[in-house]
Design an enzyme around this catalytic site. Structure first.
Site, PDB file in Angstrom:
ATOM      1  N   CYS A 142       0.818  -1.224   0.000  1.00 24.90           N
ATOM      2  CA  CYS A 142       0.000   0.000   0.000  1.00 24.90           C
ATOM      3  C   CYS A 142       0.845   1.265   0.000  1.00 24.90           C
ATOM      4  O   CYS A 142       0.371   2.329  -0.391  1.00 24.90           O
ATOM      5  CB  CYS A 142      -0.952  -0.002   1.185  1.00 24.90           C
ATOM      6  SG  CYS A 142      -2.158  -1.318   1.026  1.00 24.90           S
ATOM      7  N   ASN A 144      -9.900  -1.175  -1.865  1.00 27.18           N
ATOM      8  CA  ASN A 144      -8.478  -0.894  -1.667  1.00 27.18           C
ATOM      9  C   ASN A 144      -7.703  -1.476  -2.848  1.00 27.18           C
ATOM     10  O   ASN A 144      -7.619  -2.695  -2.998  1.00 27.18           O
ATOM     11  CB  ASN A 144      -8.031  -1.525  -0.342  1.00 27.18           C
ATOM     12  CG  ASN A 144      -6.558  -1.324  -0.038  1.00 27.18           C
ATOM     13  OD1 ASN A 144      -5.792  -0.900  -0.908  1.00 27.18           O
ATOM     14  ND2 ASN A 144      -6.165  -1.640   1.180  1.00 27.18           N
ATOM     15  N   HIS A 182      -3.995   6.960   1.199  1.00 28.88           N
ATOM     16  CA  HIS A 182      -4.177   5.622   0.629  1.00 28.88           C
ATOM     17  C   HIS A 182      -5.552   5.128   1.035  1.00 28.88           C
ATOM     18  O   HIS A 182      -5.964   5.260   2.190  1.00 28.88           O
ATOM     19  CB  HIS A 182      -3.083   4.684   1.154  1.00 28.88           C
ATOM     20  CG  HIS A 182      -3.427   3.246   0.962  1.00 28.88           C
ATOM     21  ND1 HIS A 182      -3.735   2.728  -0.275  1.00 28.88           N
ATOM     22  CD2 HIS A 182      -3.558   2.230   1.838  1.00 28.88           C
ATOM     23  CE1 HIS A 182      -4.027   1.449  -0.142  1.00 28.88           C
ATOM     24  NE2 HIS A 182      -3.928   1.120   1.136  1.00 28.88           N
TER      25      HIS A 182
END
Ligand code: ACO
Length: 335
Positions: A115, A292, A262
């Protein structure tokens, strides 16, 4: 010394939309649970036969970024590709993109920071430009999560969260020292490596397991996440690393024009927003639509925010990420 700026942005997500209700037909979950815990309403999944892969989605996003930057693809001096879901175990996605875009011989590298992958990539590109070594760098974050998730009830805590997609940016030399990427701040804490991980295909056991084993109870080929521990660390690290970036540049939270966190969980973004006292129009979230997308999430969100006219010349933009490793980081940009 030169500075660097983002001169072009692009994104691509597969057409196939998978809603929370679609998932609740194949596992024991519900729209209510997913929305309440994560904010996610739908995500995109590559569909068998749609011609997408991690590298191919990256290529589609990159083509748009290159066109918008106004450079010729042969002016690209370096390709940096961030992913946790590469097409091949090796070589990396960077060289695949180079070949698919028919870019002349140049260096290409992959960054394996999940990430935080895009923040690590942009920080790397920035340093190559600030040192004077390169002028234009293609940075891509792309993920094909849906190809490797456990879509049974056993895997629901992870599989409802992740989606597929890619974002890309061209980072170019900027002569004005006040404009562009001001600083990046990177961290990792390897003691948490196994709290968010995919152990399965590793060099000690992959041949035995992948080729010789058909054990249906072996979950090591699916991602594992200690969700609550990740959540608790994320909110602390996001806050710290954003504050560090602001302090380093003599800035305060009120000066932020757009924070692009993020897209891990809407609740994490909302926590950070509250911590810095930012109004809704100063934080960009699109996890509701895409889930995500790990290394893809910041460049996709940045591209959308820019396309929607939410980022203007002179704005102070803050990017921040936290994820597997644990790794985290922030980038401060004067647009
Ligand atoms: N549907 C329905 N119920 C579910 C689901 C689901 N999809 N998933 C889990 N549950 C159940 C659990 O089994 C548990 O049931 P129990 O109480 O009977 O045992 C209950 O819901 C609560 O589960 P928790 O895991 O405690 O749920 P939590 O509130 O922690 O939310 C979540 C889980 C959303 C994953 C959260 O912990 C989170 O967002 N963590 C951070 C994620 C993140 O930031 N990741 C980093 C980036 S990823 C990367 O770097 C690759």
């Amino acid at each position: 010394m030169y500075n660097s700026r983002i001169s072009g942005l692009g994104m691509y997500v597969p057409e196939n939309i998978v809603s929370n209700d679609d998932l609740s037909k194949i596992m024991d979950t519900s729209n209510e649970w997913i929305v309440e815990r994560t904010g996610i309403k739908e995500r995109r999944h590559i569909k068998k036969g749609d011609g997408n892969s991690t590298a191919k989605m990256g290529v589609k996003a990159a083509k748009i970024a290159i066109e918008r930057s106004g450079i010729n693809k042969d002016e690209i001096d370096l390709i940096i590709f961030a992913t946790l879901s590469p097409d091949y175990y090796f070589p990396g996605g960077g060289v695949l993109v180079q070949e698919q875009l028919q870019i002349k011989t140049c260096p290409a590298m992959d960054i394996r920071n999940q990430c935080s992958g895009f923040i690590y990539s942009i920080a790397t590109a920035d340093q190559f430009i600030k040192s004077g070594m390169y002028k234009n760098i293609l940075v891509i974050g792309s993920e094909n999560h849906s190809g490797g998730l456990d879509f049974s009830t056993r895997g629901r805590a992870v599989s409802v969260i992740f989606g597929d997609g890619a974002g890309a940016a061209i980072i170019s030399r900027e002569e004005d020292p006040e404009k562009g990427i001001l600083s990046s701040h990177l961290y990792s804490e390897g003691k948490f490596a196994e709290e968010l991980t995919l152990i399965g295909p590793n060099t000690n056991r992959w041949v035995n397991k992948i080729i010789k084993s058909n054990d249906p109870d072996d979950v090591s080929y699916y991602p594992y996440m200690n969700g609550q521990l990740v959540f608790k660390n994320a909110v602390v690290r996001f806050t710290e690393v954003i504050m560090e970036g602001l302090n380093k540049n003599g800035l305060s939270p009120e000066q932020i024009d757009m924070l692009i966190p993020h897209q891990a969980n809407l609740r994490i973004s909302q926590f950070v927003q509250k911590k810095f006292g930012l109004s809704d129009d100063k934080v960009y979230n699109n996890i509701q639509k895409y889930g995500n997308t790990t290394a893809g999430s910041i460049p996709i969100a940045l591209t959308e925010a820019w396309q929607d006219g939410k980022i203007k010349s002179g704005d102070l933009i803050v990017l921040a990420a936290f994820g597997s490793g644990f790794t985290w980081g922030s980038t401060i940009i004067r647009w």
